[in-house]
Design a protein around this motif. Structure first.
Motif, PDB file in Angstrom:
ATOM      1  N   THR A 284      43.478  28.506  27.384  1.00 11.52           N
ATOM      2  CA  THR A 284      43.997  28.662  28.567  1.00 11.52           C
ATOM      3  C   THR A 284      42.831  29.339  29.617  1.00 11.52           C
ATOM      4  OG1 THR A 284      45.149  30.568  28.287  1.00 11.52           O
ATOM      5  CG2 THR A 284      46.463  28.550  28.001  1.00 11.52           C
ATOM      6  N   ILE A 285      43.249  29.831  30.743  1.00 14.66           N
ATOM      7  CA  ILE A 285      42.409  30.721  31.549  1.00 14.66           C
ATOM      8  C   ILE A 285      43.292  31.770  31.966  1.00 14.66           C
ATOM      9  CG2 ILE A 285      41.185  30.899  33.899  1.00 14.66           C
ATOM     10  CD1 ILE A 285      40.571  27.854  33.574  1.00 14.66           C
ATOM     11  N   LEU A 286      42.818  32.721  31.720  1.00 11.91           N
ATOM     12  CA  LEU A 286      43.445  34.346  32.249  1.00 11.91           C
ATOM     13  C   LEU A 286      43.049  34.720  33.260  1.00 11.91           C
ATOM     14  CD1 LEU A 286      44.259  35.842  28.569  1.00 11.91           C
ATOM     15  CD2 LEU A 286      45.954  34.497  29.952  1.00 11.91           C
ATOM     16  N   GLU A 287      43.678  35.236  34.321  1.00 10.97           N
ATOM     17  CA  GLU A 287      43.295  35.846  35.271  1.00 10.97           C
ATOM     18  C   GLU A 287      43.809  37.183  35.717  1.00 10.97           C
ATOM     19  OE1 GLU A 287      42.848  33.365  39.104  1.00 10.97           O
ATOM     20  OE2 GLU A 287      44.316  35.025  39.848  1.00 10.97           O
ATOM     21  N   ASP A 288      43.056  38.107  36.048  1.00  6.04           N
ATOM     22  CA  ASP A 288      43.077  39.413  36.285  1.00  6.04           C
ATOM     23  C   ASP A 288      43.411  39.723  37.718  1.00  6.04           C
ATOM     24  OD1 ASP A 288      43.217  42.304  36.621  1.00  6.04           O
ATOM     25  OD2 ASP A 288      41.881  42.839  35.181  1.00  6.04           O
ATOM     26  N   ARG A 289      44.657  39.748  38.366  1.00  2.06           N
ATOM     27  CA  ARG A 289      44.712  39.439  39.796  1.00  2.06           C
ATOM     28  C   ARG A 289      44.341  41.012  40.426  1.00  2.06           C
ATOM     29  NH1 ARG A 289      49.168  35.602  40.445  1.00  2.06           N
ATOM     30  NH2 ARG A 289      47.801  33.538  39.897  1.00  2.06           N
ATOM     31  N   GLU A 290      44.337  42.158  39.630  1.00  3.55           N
ATOM     32  CA  GLU A 290      43.965  43.543  40.500  1.00  3.55           C
ATOM     33  C   GLU A 290      42.554  43.423  40.325  1.00  3.55           C
ATOM     34  OE1 GLU A 290      45.391  46.501  37.813  1.00  3.55           O
ATOM     35  OE2 GLU A 290      47.558  46.097  38.685  1.00  3.55           O
ATOM     36  N   LEU A 291      41.691  43.036  39.509  1.00  2.00           N
ATOM     37  CA  LEU A 291      40.204  42.707  39.664  1.00  2.00           C
ATOM     38  C   LEU A 291      39.956  41.616  40.856  1.00  2.00           C
ATOM     39  CD1 LEU A 291      37.482  43.340  38.714  1.00  2.00           C
ATOM     40  CD2 LEU A 291      37.682  41.667  37.157  1.00  2.00           C
ATOM     41  N   LYS A 292      40.583  40.617  40.875  1.00  2.00           N
ATOM     42  CA  LYS A 292      40.377  39.651  41.967  1.00  2.00           C
ATOM     43  C   LYS A 292      40.735  40.422  43.238  1.00  2.00           C
ATOM     44  CE  LYS A 292      41.945  35.250  43.600  1.00  2.00           C
ATOM     45  NZ  LYS A 292      42.820  34.120  43.191  1.00  2.00           N
ATOM     46  N   LYS A 293      41.853  41.006  43.477  1.00  2.38           N
ATOM     47  CA  LYS A 293      41.976  41.852  44.810  1.00  2.38           C
ATOM     48  C   LYS A 293      41.125  42.778  45.142  1.00  2.38           C
ATOM     49  CE  LYS A 293      45.527  44.563  47.229  1.00  2.38           C
ATOM     50  NZ  LYS A 293      46.917  45.043  47.158  1.00  2.38           N
ATOM     51  N   LYS A 294      40.677  43.687  44.225  1.00  2.00           N
ATOM     52  CA  LYS A 294      39.508  44.699  44.321  1.00  2.00           C
ATOM     53  C   LYS A 294      38.139  43.836  44.569  1.00  2.00           C
ATOM     54  CE  LYS A 294      36.719  47.870  42.061  1.00  2.00           C
ATOM     55  NZ  LYS A 294      36.060  48.053  40.453  1.00  2.00           N
ATOM     56  N   LEU A 295      37.868  42.773  44.178  1.00  2.00           N
ATOM     57  CA  LEU A 295      36.818  42.143  44.566  1.00  2.00           C
ATOM     58  C   LEU A 295      36.500  41.605  46.122  1.00  2.00           C
ATOM     59  CD1 LEU A 295      35.495  40.518  41.150  1.00  2.00           C
ATOM     60  CD2 LEU A 295      34.577  42.534  42.214  1.00  2.00           C
ATOM     61  N   TYR A 296      37.889  40.897  46.187  1.00  2.00           N
ATOM     62  CA  TYR A 296      38.160  40.287  47.633  1.00  2.00           C
ATOM     63  C   TYR A 296      37.970  41.503  48.554  1.00  2.00           C
ATOM     64  CZ  TYR A 296      39.390  35.350  47.043  1.00  2.00           C
ATOM     65  OH  TYR A 296      39.408  34.114  46.775  1.00  2.00           O
ATOM     66  N   GLU A 297      38.367  42.614  48.378  1.00  2.00           N
ATOM     67  CA  GLU A 297      38.568  43.872  49.380  1.00  2.00           C
ATOM     68  C   GLU A 297      37.104  44.240  49.648  1.00  2.00           C
ATOM     69  OE1 GLU A 297      41.429  46.391  47.878  1.00  2.00           O
ATOM     70  OE2 GLU A 297      42.941  45.323  49.015  1.00  2.00           O
ATOM     71  N   GLU A 298      36.362  44.357  48.529  1.00  2.00           N
ATOM     72  CA  GLU A 298      34.928  44.787  48.524  1.00  2.00           C
ATOM     73  C   GLU A 298      34.181  43.876  49.627  1.00  2.00           C
ATOM     74  OE1 GLU A 298      33.340  45.009  44.605  1.00  2.00           O
ATOM     75  OE2 GLU A 298      34.643  46.755  44.156  1.00  2.00           O
ATOM     76  N   GLN A 299      34.388  42.758  49.470  1.00  2.00           N
ATOM     77  CA  GLN A 299      33.800  41.640  50.445  1.00  2.00           C
ATOM     78  C   GLN A 299      34.433  41.796  51.924  1.00  2.00           C
ATOM     79  OE1 GLN A 299      32.513  37.716  49.123  1.00  2.00           O
ATOM     80  NE2 GLN A 299      31.545  38.524  47.249  1.00  2.00           N
ATOM     81  N   GLY A 300      35.358  42.331  52.095  1.00  2.00           N
ATOM     82  CA  GLY A 300      35.990  42.172  53.375  1.00  2.00           C
ATOM     83  C   GLY A 300      36.880  41.206  53.481  1.00  2.00           C
ATOM     84  N   LEU A 301      37.354  40.436  52.396  1.00  2.00           N
ATOM     85  CA  LEU A 301      38.132  39.292  52.848  1.00  2.00           C
ATOM     86  C   LEU A 301      39.649  39.439  52.530  1.00  2.00           C
ATOM     87  CD1 LEU A 301      35.950  37.130  50.344  1.00  2.00           C
ATOM     88  CD2 LEU A 301      35.968  37.049  52.819  1.00  2.00           C
TER      89      LEU A 301
END
Length: 175
Positions: A154-171
């Motif tokens: 399966t594919i596991l996703e870390d939503r907290e890390l995703k949110k952090k990376l989006y915010e770092e790029q201003g998205l």
């Protein structure tokens, strides 16, 4: 014949059917550009990472906030849809290939047993590393996960890390 029509339509769409001339049209285009730029959100620019496989049960025990995901296409514009479809198809093919290899390895190790057991995570990981020439990486917040009790990938996703990376790029981040 149909291909040439599609190519012509694509070229007209990309280039445009006609152009306005004169200073008035240039001023109108300059006024329209900021509105168009504001209307379309900035596309995320996350690179694929080197792929990695983790033990699903161990990873879920260490971080219960991990979410099992399926990479689907959910774009509203054709160009994003094409890239998302390629990405989702690639990850699905990789998962199927790894599961097939796990079943094959289980059958080879079965020694005639009716219900072969899937390989352990260590055996599966070693086999996957030997056959990794076509496996594509996932986004930085995703990882392939192998469940040795079922033999599924399966594919596991870390939503907290995703949110952090989006915010770092201003998205804007949306789940």
């Amino acid at each position: 014949m149909p291909r040439s029509i599609y190519a012509l339509l694509l070229a007209l769409t990309l280039v445009g059917c006609g152009q306005k001339t004169g200073d008035d049209s240039k001023a109108a285009q300059d006024e329209e550009q900021p509105a168009v730029a504001d209307a379309q959100p900035k596309a995320p620019a996350f690179n694929e990472l080197e792929w990695k496989i983790v033990d699903r049960n161990k990873a879920m025990a260490e971080n219960p906030k991990l979410v099992e995901v399926v990479n689907d296409t959910n774009a509203s514009d054709p160009l994003s849809a094409i890239s998302q479809t390629y990405f989702s198809a690639t990850s699905r093919i990789n998962k199927m290939q790894m599961e097939y290899n796990a079943r094959l390895q289980a059958n080879l190790n079965a020694d005639g047993a009716e219900d072969p057991k899937p390989p352990t995570f260590e055996e599966f990981n070693a086999s996957a590393k030997m056959n990794s020439n076509n496996v594509k990486g996932l986004k930085p917040w995703q990882v392939y996960a192998y469940d040795e009790s079922t033999g599924k990938v399966t594919i596991l996703e870390d939503r907290e890390l995703k949110k952090k990376l989006y915010e770092e790029q201003g998205l804007k981040y949306e789940e």
